[in-house]
Design an enzyme around this catalytic site. Structure first.
Site, PDB file in Angstrom:
ATOM      1  N   LYS A  30      -2.395  -2.742   8.034  1.00  0.00           N
ATOM      2  CA  LYS A  30      -3.566  -2.331   8.804  1.00  0.00           C
ATOM      3  C   LYS A  30      -3.704  -3.179  10.065  1.00  0.00           C
ATOM      4  O   LYS A  30      -3.447  -4.371  10.057  1.00  0.00           O
ATOM      5  CB  LYS A  30      -4.828  -2.468   7.943  1.00  0.00           C
ATOM      6  CG  LYS A  30      -4.873  -1.473   6.776  1.00  0.00           C
ATOM      7  CD  LYS A  30      -6.166  -1.595   6.013  1.00  0.00           C
ATOM      8  CE  LYS A  30      -6.264  -0.566   4.905  1.00  0.00           C
ATOM      9  NZ  LYS A  30      -7.530  -0.668   4.150  1.00  0.00           N
ATOM     10  N   HIS A  34      -4.776  -9.148   3.074  1.00  0.00           N
ATOM     11  CA  HIS A  34      -6.218  -9.193   3.295  1.00  0.00           C
ATOM     12  C   HIS A  34      -6.540 -10.309   4.292  1.00  0.00           C
ATOM     13  O   HIS A  34      -6.092 -11.442   4.127  1.00  0.00           O
ATOM     14  CB  HIS A  34      -6.967  -9.457   1.989  1.00  0.00           C
ATOM     15  CG  HIS A  34      -6.995  -8.286   1.075  1.00  0.00           C
ATOM     16  ND1 HIS A  34      -7.276  -8.390  -0.273  1.00  0.00           N
ATOM     17  CD2 HIS A  34      -6.754  -6.975   1.299  1.00  0.00           C
ATOM     18  CE1 HIS A  34      -7.228  -7.195  -0.827  1.00  0.00           C
ATOM     19  NE2 HIS A  34      -6.906  -6.320   0.099  1.00  0.00           N
ATOM     20  N   TYR A  69     -11.299  -7.215  -4.974  1.00  0.00           N
ATOM     21  CA  TYR A  69     -10.204  -6.313  -5.304  1.00  0.00           C
ATOM     22  C   TYR A  69      -9.530  -6.669  -6.614  1.00  0.00           C
ATOM     23  O   TYR A  69      -9.133  -5.807  -7.390  1.00  0.00           O
ATOM     24  CB  TYR A  69      -9.165  -6.350  -4.172  1.00  0.00           C
ATOM     25  CG  TYR A  69      -8.010  -5.406  -4.376  1.00  0.00           C
ATOM     26  CD1 TYR A  69      -8.151  -4.057  -4.091  1.00  0.00           C
ATOM     27  CD2 TYR A  69      -6.790  -5.867  -4.851  1.00  0.00           C
ATOM     28  CE1 TYR A  69      -7.099  -3.181  -4.272  1.00  0.00           C
ATOM     29  CE2 TYR A  69      -5.736  -5.000  -5.040  1.00  0.00           C
ATOM     30  CZ  TYR A  69      -5.890  -3.663  -4.753  1.00  0.00           C
ATOM     31  OH  TYR A  69      -4.851  -2.802  -4.932  1.00  0.00           O
ATOM     32  N   ARG A  90       0.821  -1.202   0.000  1.00  0.00           N
ATOM     33  CA  ARG A  90       0.000   0.000   0.000  1.00  0.00           C
ATOM     34  C   ARG A  90       0.862   1.262   0.000  1.00  0.00           C
ATOM     35  O   ARG A  90       2.046   1.230   0.338  1.00  0.00           O
ATOM     36  CB  ARG A  90      -0.909   0.018   1.235  1.00  0.00           C
ATOM     37  CG  ARG A  90      -1.893  -1.131   1.321  1.00  0.00           C
ATOM     38  CD  ARG A  90      -2.727  -1.027   2.587  1.00  0.00           C
ATOM     39  NE  ARG A  90      -3.733  -2.080   2.685  1.00  0.00           N
ATOM     40  CZ  ARG A  90      -3.553  -3.244   3.293  1.00  0.00           C
ATOM     41  NH1 ARG A  90      -2.380  -3.503   3.866  1.00  0.00           N
ATOM     42  NH2 ARG A  90      -4.513  -4.139   3.344  1.00  0.00           N
ATOM     43  N   HIS A  97      -2.327   2.962  -5.637  1.00  0.00           N
ATOM     44  CA  HIS A  97      -3.342   1.926  -5.435  1.00  0.00           C
ATOM     45  C   HIS A  97      -3.604   1.162  -6.725  1.00  0.00           C
ATOM     46  O   HIS A  97      -3.880  -0.047  -6.705  1.00  0.00           O
ATOM     47  CB  HIS A  97      -4.634   2.548  -4.917  1.00  0.00           C
ATOM     48  CG  HIS A  97      -5.642   1.525  -4.478  1.00  0.00           C
ATOM     49  ND1 HIS A  97      -5.475   0.750  -3.346  1.00  0.00           N
ATOM     50  CD2 HIS A  97      -6.814   1.120  -5.032  1.00  0.00           C
ATOM     51  CE1 HIS A  97      -6.509  -0.070  -3.209  1.00  0.00           C
ATOM     52  NE2 HIS A  97      -7.328   0.137  -4.225  1.00  0.00           N
TER      53      HIS A  97
END
Length: 309
Positions: free
Chosen positions: A176, A274, A283, A152, A248
């Site tokens: 994340k 993910h 995605y 990312r 992205h």
């Protein structure tokens, strides 16, 4: 038309002299050859080609080859660069491709940039200016890593030297939710980062393990997310590619191209970070027709069960 083929041969030689890869030169040759063969079949004089002829060719390619918009842009870019070279060498008086643009459509969904277009951006000639050449080496390392690993924007912005294992070509990412994952990167990315490190040391001197990998030339501090976005977009424009490139989208291209080549959805899920497989499915814009075909052939319960007789 013999003269035109001679021009093409000399133009490709000039591209090789700029150290462009064999794959890129082959793509250029294929795209321009298609156009010249079209002109030959239509008995069009290269000295008198008009915008309408180019538009007719692109329309023909869409109808015959079912090209997507990004593939069409790549082919137009190759023709435009060839005609620019021909014009600059005073072989023709007017370059009709200079201001030619495809009609604008609504912005496509991410993931529609083909590998050839990405390669065209990554392997474009370096600028001749020393300052711009140094910036290109940094930006190329950034682009290669984004496309090679699928990390990312925030992850590449926070990347430090201690996160990179050059020997095994792995990077440690804290994504994340403070979740850590290990992601591989390719040989092209490794070479690009090593080339960038030579410039890094010119700008800032010896680096420490906790130092940011991608820094500003002026401040020596880590590039901000907006700066990274601007540099990614700038390098796509410099390559003559009419794609709104952003980090992205490179992440999306990484996932789509890797999935297309491997079919390993779980591996792509791991590399993207993910936690839910359904996120990866959405995605990567899975080709559900292809998956349905695979399912029909492989799954024991895919076919209708014959009735007992």
């Amino acid at each position: 038309m013999d003269t035109v083929w001679h021009w093409l041969e000399n133009w490709l030689i000039s591209r090789r002299n700029q150290n462009q890869s064999i794959q890129t030169i082959q793509a250029y040759s294929r795209d321009v050859t298609d156009f010249l063969k079209f002109c030959e079949a239509k008995k069009l004089d290269i000295y008198a080609i008009e915008t309408s002829d180019l538009r007719e060719f692109l329309t023909f390619k869409v109808e015959q080859g079912r090209l997507g918009r990004s593939s069409l842009q790549r082919q137009l870019s190759a023709i435009r660069q060839f005609m620019k070279w021909v014009s600059e060498n005073h072989l023709i008086s007017q370059n009709i491709t200079k201001d030619f643009q495809l009609k604008r459509h609504a912005r496509p969904l991410p993931g529609l940039v083909d590998p050839e277009t990405i390669i065209q951006i990554l392997e474009q000639p370096a600028p001749k200016s020393e300052v711009q050449h140094q910036l290109w080496l940094r930006d190329k390392a950034l682009l290669e890593l984004l496309y090679s690993s699928g990390i990312r924007l925030s992850e590449v912005q926070g990347l430090t030297f201690k996160d990179i294992d050059f020997q095994r070509k792995l990077i440690r990412i804290t994504g994340k939710g403070n979740k850590t994952r290990i992601v591989p990167f390719g040989e092209s990315a490794k070479s690009a980062i090593l080339a960038w490190l030579q410039i890094y040391q010119l700008w800032k001197g010896k680096f420490k393990p906790d130092d940011a990998v991608f820094i500003s030339q002026h401040s020596g501090e880590a590039l901000g997310v907006r700066q990274i976005e601007k540099r990614v977009k700038f390098q796509a424009q410099r390559a003559g590619v009419n794609v709104d490139l952003h980090p992205h989208l490179l992440r999306h291209c990484f996932a789509s191209h890797l999935l297309s080549g491997s079919g390993d959805l779980r591996a792509v899920q791991e590399m993207l970070g993910h936690s839910n497989l359904s996120t990866t499915q959405i995605y990567t814009h899975l080709d559900f027709d292809r998956l349905a075909s695979v399912y029909d052939q492989a799954h024991p319960r895919a076919q209708k069960v014959k009735a007992d007789t």
